[in-house]
Design a protein around this motif. Structure first.
Motif, PDB file in Angstrom:
ATOM      1  N   PHE A   1      73.521  36.019   2.987  1.00  0.00           N
ATOM      2  CA  PHE A   1      73.577  34.665   3.538  1.00  0.00           C
ATOM      3  C   PHE A   1      74.953  34.361   4.142  1.00  0.00           C
ATOM      4  CE2 PHE A   1      69.709  34.285   1.281  1.00  0.00           C
ATOM      5  CZ  PHE A   1      69.042  33.148   1.731  1.00  0.00           C
TER       6      PHE A   1
ATOM      7  N   PHE B   1      75.660  33.465   8.035  1.00  0.00           N
ATOM      8  CA  PHE B   1      75.642  32.133   8.678  1.00  0.00           C
ATOM      9  C   PHE B   1      77.061  31.585   8.810  1.00  0.00           C
ATOM     10  CE2 PHE B   1      71.440  32.423   6.545  1.00  0.00           C
ATOM     11  CZ  PHE B   1      70.655  32.437   7.691  1.00  0.00           C
ATOM     12  N   ASP B   2      77.869  31.725   7.757  1.00  0.00           N
ATOM     13  CA  ASP B   2      79.251  31.258   7.830  1.00  0.00           C
ATOM     14  C   ASP B   2      80.040  32.039   8.882  1.00  0.00           C
ATOM     15  OD1 ASP B   2      78.746  29.418   5.831  1.00  0.00           O
ATOM     16  OD2 ASP B   2      79.429  30.774   4.223  1.00  0.00           O
TER      17      ASP B   2
ATOM     18  N   ASP C   1      79.223  30.740  12.222  1.00  0.00           N
ATOM     19  CA  ASP C   1      79.880  29.440  12.384  1.00  0.00           C
ATOM     20  C   ASP C   1      81.315  29.630  12.862  1.00  0.00           C
ATOM     21  OD1 ASP C   1      77.695  27.908  11.690  1.00  0.00           O
ATOM     22  OD2 ASP C   1      78.245  27.785   9.554  1.00  0.00           O
TER      23      ASP C   1
ATOM     24  N   GLU D   1      63.978  30.713   2.558  1.00  0.00           N
ATOM     25  CA  GLU D   1      65.211  29.938   2.720  1.00  0.00           C
ATOM     26  C   GLU D   1      66.069  30.511   3.835  1.00  0.00           C
ATOM     27  OE1 GLU D   1      69.329  28.905   0.270  1.00  0.00           O
ATOM     28  OE2 GLU D   1      67.678  29.969  -0.740  1.00  0.00           O
ATOM     29  N   PHE D   2      66.179  31.848   3.890  1.00  0.00           N
ATOM     30  CA  PHE D   2      66.979  32.482   4.942  1.00  0.00           C
ATOM     31  C   PHE D   2      66.409  32.134   6.311  1.00  0.00           C
ATOM     32  CE2 PHE D   2      68.296  35.806   7.827  1.00  0.00           C
ATOM     33  CZ  PHE D   2      69.591  36.093   7.439  1.00  0.00           C
TER      34      PHE D   2
ATOM     35  N   ARG E   1      64.677  29.488   7.178  1.00  0.00           N
ATOM     36  CA  ARG E   1      64.954  28.078   7.496  1.00  0.00           C
ATOM     37  C   ARG E   1      66.387  27.911   7.987  1.00  0.00           C
ATOM     38  NH1 ARG E   1      61.988  27.227   2.707  1.00  0.00           N
ATOM     39  NH2 ARG E   1      63.924  26.947   1.524  1.00  0.00           N
ATOM     40  N   ARG E   2      67.325  28.595   7.340  1.00  0.00           N
ATOM     41  CA  ARG E   2      68.712  28.467   7.775  1.00  0.00           C
ATOM     42  C   ARG E   2      68.919  29.118   9.148  1.00  0.00           C
ATOM     43  NH1 ARG E   2      73.291  29.358   3.331  1.00  0.00           N
ATOM     44  NH2 ARG E   2      74.428  28.725   5.219  1.00  0.00           N
TER      45      ARG E   2
ATOM     46  N   ALA F   1      67.775  26.624  11.656  1.00  0.00           N
ATOM     47  CA  ALA F   1      68.751  25.544  11.789  1.00  0.00           C
ATOM     48  C   ALA F   1      69.943  25.988  12.632  1.00  0.00           C
ATOM     49  CB  ALA F   1      69.205  25.092  10.405  1.00  0.00           C
ATOM     50  N   HIS F   2      70.389  27.241  12.449  1.00  0.00           N
ATOM     51  CA  HIS F   2      71.511  27.739  13.238  1.00  0.00           C
ATOM     52  C   HIS F   2      71.144  27.817  14.717  1.00  0.00           C
ATOM     53  CE1 HIS F   2      74.408  28.498  10.134  1.00  0.00           C
ATOM     54  NE2 HIS F   2      75.168  29.220  10.943  1.00  0.00           N
TER      55      HIS F   2
ATOM     56  N   ARG G   1      71.171  24.364  16.010  1.00  0.00           N
ATOM     57  CA  ARG G   1      72.518  23.792  16.037  1.00  0.00           C
ATOM     58  C   ARG G   1      73.287  24.272  17.255  1.00  0.00           C
ATOM     59  NH1 ARG G   1      75.826  25.292  10.951  1.00  0.00           N
ATOM     60  NH2 ARG G   1      74.105  24.081  10.055  1.00  0.00           N
TER      61      ARG G   1
END
Length: 780
Positions: free
Chosen positions: A226, A229-230, A233, A277-278, A280-281, A284-285, A288
């Protein structure tokens, strides 16, 4: 200050760390410091680093009290670096031999760019190696240095830190650091490439990237994935901070989406209960960062429909349809493989039926089929016989069997047959004459009235045929019963000399007739002229005054690694710019998957010419001034040119024990013998390689093994096999009366302009290119 600071973080890699450290410290470029960072490893990595530091003062150990992760460990190494350039290497990977010298030379040639990008090869736990699939992007074209905007396709390369060299002052100026967590290379690599004012490339494998069977981050299941994602970002925060980098945003969105879906679909990375969950994130990314239609890859075609659909499903967050799509794609691949397998079986059955029907039709007495080297190029003794057959019997219809990719070598007037095709089986069923230097397809059924000529592939030094029953390393999975069934089909066995005759008749026992006529492919050596020699050299790009060494090693059955014993670049460096090396690997060494030690290091150049794909080894021999080989049968052919030959026999005892030889080559060599690369360089650095002793050894060897290689071997074969001449073959030309093609140095002298004709002289050309049979040869 050293030229290079090589930073190696280590955490639970004690099994691989010694090899990694030695790959750096053992480089021929020694102006370096090795910063080995023990990242609080609970195994023996810390002790291994301490031992290395005690043995070599170039090792600068760093011991972190606790495990911080790969990124912070690299930062700790950067803080202690003093070199002009920073290089990174993971503790389970290795530098290839000569990598730092190649990197240093490239940096010097390109004026010390901010970043140099070089290549790598993936090495599996089984030992196989695969070069980066985008290696072609590293080919040098256009300016030596450039910004990323000039070559954006470099972003298609793997986003890793260890395939690049970075100027340390550039890193400090851009304040580049590694973040914590998995996928820490992402926020470093893109900013480095995007902000570098000068980039350069090196088309050479410098790193072996180990694909561990177990224990690597990419093969570890956990929520650490996970972190991706950071990391993205951070990449987009960097993009947003620089208005001049806005052009890269659509491409980075596509790269991010591809990367996220790859992590999601990769088996074994995400815990089963965290996959939703992965996803969904990931959705979202994409929203975004405004993921619309995916951008085209730099230098690539527009995205395929499947990619656009997949990206749209991620952007919309449609988890279940995405899973259905991924499952459908896997099913399609599975069904496709099964369908292809069924199609192959059906095709094989249909061709078998076709072959059976063709065998019921009459044999065609004016048809002949030729092949060589398991359906490779038009070459060898079969090619020489085929050419002479068309000359002496023009009405004969000949065909050559060659795999796709080799059809261009088949000369005009000769029909090309694709192996396994219907035309191929028709030709085998109905042609009267079948000629090969290996055996035909084992499904061949030789019919009454057909004539099969086996030419072999040279004079035997190593054990062959039934003698391999006692050599399991060389025999591998040879089916000796099937071998003997094929031998029973032979009508004629071609032999170059009495040694070959006695060997073939013992190791291939059958009722064939031996033709001790010489090697037809060597006829060219007696008929080629000075003009031919100079033309071939010009086609190969050999400088006119250079000494060309042909390096042609044989295959090693007992070794998985196929790296030759000689480093041709070192040979050229040591001997100077007046030498050129033509590298001709044995064709068997090019088959199958490459192993880690065989991964290509760098492209040819700088005095090294790769001639592995040249269709004629005879032309290569004519173009060369000397031959370097080990145990290749080419030595028995090359001595017909009466040119220097040097043997490199660094593993003679091993080769003789595993493969077996018919005589002690070191007691009866055709020229000087080197037992190491250093000895070979010494021989060529002195007059020994072409001195009186070398000539004497060559003359003795030629008298033993070349009694019939007088330029008429192919004619003898054609008259006996195809024209039905049952009389005794004509007497071979004695050795001292033969006039082979002149060596390059003499060929250049023959090409000098001559004075214009005088008043009593008949008109003649201004350039004298005499034929070899009119000239005295240099003999000692």
């Amino acid at each position: 200050m050293p030229r290079f600071s090589v930073i190696v973080p280590a955490y639970q890699v004690q099994a691989y760390l010694p090899e990694c450290l030695e790959s750096v410290l053992g480089q021929d470029w020694t102006d370096l410091e090795l910063i080995a960072v023990d990242d609080g490893s609970p195994d023996g990595c810390g002790d291994l680093i301490r031992d290395a530091a005690r043995r070599d003062d170039r090792v600068r150990p760093v011991h972190l009290p606790v495990n911080t992760g790969l990124g912070p460990a690299r930062n700790a190494g950067i803080a202690r670096a003093r070199g002009d350039y920073l290089l990174f290497l993971d503790g389970d990977d290795t530098l290839t031999p000569g990598a730092l010298s190649a990197i240093a030379a490239r940096l010097a040639a390109t004026g010390a760019p901010d970043v140099l990008v070089y290549d790598y090869a993936r090495t599996s736990w089984s030992g196989t190696a695969t070069r980066n699939q985008y290696a072609h992007l590293l080919a040098q074209r256009g300016p030596e240095v450039f910004p990323l905007t000039d070559r954006p396709a470099l972003l298609r390369l793997l986003m890793v830190v260890w395939n690049k060299a970075y100027r340390r002052d550039f890193v400090q100026r851009q304040q580049l650091t590694f973040p914590p967590g998995y996928y820490e290379d992402l926020p470093w690599t893109f900013p480095a490439l995007a902000t570098a004012e000068t980039l350069a490339v090196l088309d050479r494998v410098c790193v072996h990237y180990r694909q561990r069977r177990r224990g690597s981050i990419l093969r570890t299941t956990g929520r650490g994935h996970f972190d991706i994602f950071d990391q993205y970002d951070r990449v987009f925060a960097f993009l947003d901070s620089r208005a001049d980098l806005a052009r890269w945003r659509p491409l980075m969105v596509r790269r991010m989406t591809d990367h996220l879906t790859a992590v999601y679909t990769a088996p074994g990375r995400l815990p089963r209960d965290s996959r939703a969950e992965f996803f969904r994130r990931a959705a979202a990314h994409c929203r975004r960062y405004r993921c619309t239609a995916p951008a085209a890859e730099p230098g690539g075609p527009p995205p395929r429909l499947g990619i656009r659909v997949r990206h749209a499903l991620v952007r919309l967050g449609w988890h279940r349809p995405f899973r259905l799509l991924a499952g459908a794609q896997r099913l399609r691949r599975t069904v496709g493989r099964a369908a292809r397998g069924l199609l192959r079986q059906g095709t094989r059955a249909a061709l078998g039926l076709h072959y059976g029907l063709q065998r019921r039709l009459p044999v065609r007495p004016d048809h002949a089929v030729f092949a060589a080297h398991w359906h490779r190029e038009y070459a060898g003794d079969p090619a020489a016989i085929e050419a002479k057959l068309r000359e002496l019997r023009p009405q004969m219809r000949t065909a050559w069997v060659a795999a796709p990719g080799y059809e261009e070598t088949v000369p005009p007037g000769v029909r090309w047959l694709r192996p396994g095709s219907a035309a191929y089986w028709t030709a085998l069923a109905r042609s009267k004459y079948l000629v090969n230097n290996v055996n035909f397809d084992p499904r061949l059924v030789k019919r009454p009235g057909q004539v099969l000529l086996q030419t072999h592939r040279g004079t035997p030094l190593k054990h062959m045929g039934l003698d391999l029953q006692e050599r399991p390393a060389a025999a591998r999975d040879t089916d000796f019963a099937r071998l003997l069934r094929a031998v029973d089909n032979w009508d004629y066995s071609l032999s170059a000399n009495r040694h070959a005759t006695l060997t073939w008749e013992r190791v291939y026992p059958a009722a064939y007739t031996t033709l001790e006529y010489g090697r037809p492919r060597n006829d060219r050596f007696q008929h080629a002229t000075a003009q031919d020699v100079l033309r071939i050299r010009a086609e190969l790009g050999i400088p006119p005054s250079a000494t060309a060494i042909l390096y042609a090693p044989t295959h090693r059955d007992h070794r998985r690694s196929r790296r030759p014993a000689l480093d041709p670049r070192r040979l050229v460096r040591e001997l100077g710019p007046g030498f050129v090396v033509l590298v001709r690997p044995h064709f068997a060494s090019l088959e199958g998957p490459p192993y880690a030690a065989d991964a290509p290091q760098e492209p040819p150049g700088d005095g090294v010419i790769d001639v592995r794909d040249h269709p004629s080894v005879e032309d290569l021999c004519l173009a060369s001034d000397a031959l370097v080989t080990d145990y290749s049968s080419l030595m028995f052919d090359y001595v017909n040119l009466d040119r220097p030959l040097v043997l490199l026999t660094d593993d003679w005892e091993t080769y003789r024990a595993t493969r077996g030889t018919y005589f002690d080559l070191l007691r009866h060599p055709p020229g000087p013998v080197a037992r190491s690369e250093d000895e070979l360089i010494e021989i060529f650095a002195s007059p020994a390689w072409r001195g009186p002793r070398s000539a004497a050894l060559r003359a003795t060897f030629r008298s033993l093994f070349c009694p019939y290689d007088d330029g008429h071997a192919a004619e003898r074969v054609v008259r006996r096999v195809f024209l039905g001449d049952e009389g005794a073959p004509p007497r071979a030309v004695p050795l001292d009366e033969r006039r082979p093609a002149p060596p390059p140095e003499r060929a250049r002298r023959l090409a000098v302009p001559q004075p214009a004709p005088g008043p009593t002289t008949t008109h003649a050309p201004h350039v004298a290119l005499e034929t070899p049979d009119r000239l005295e040869t240099d003999r000692t």
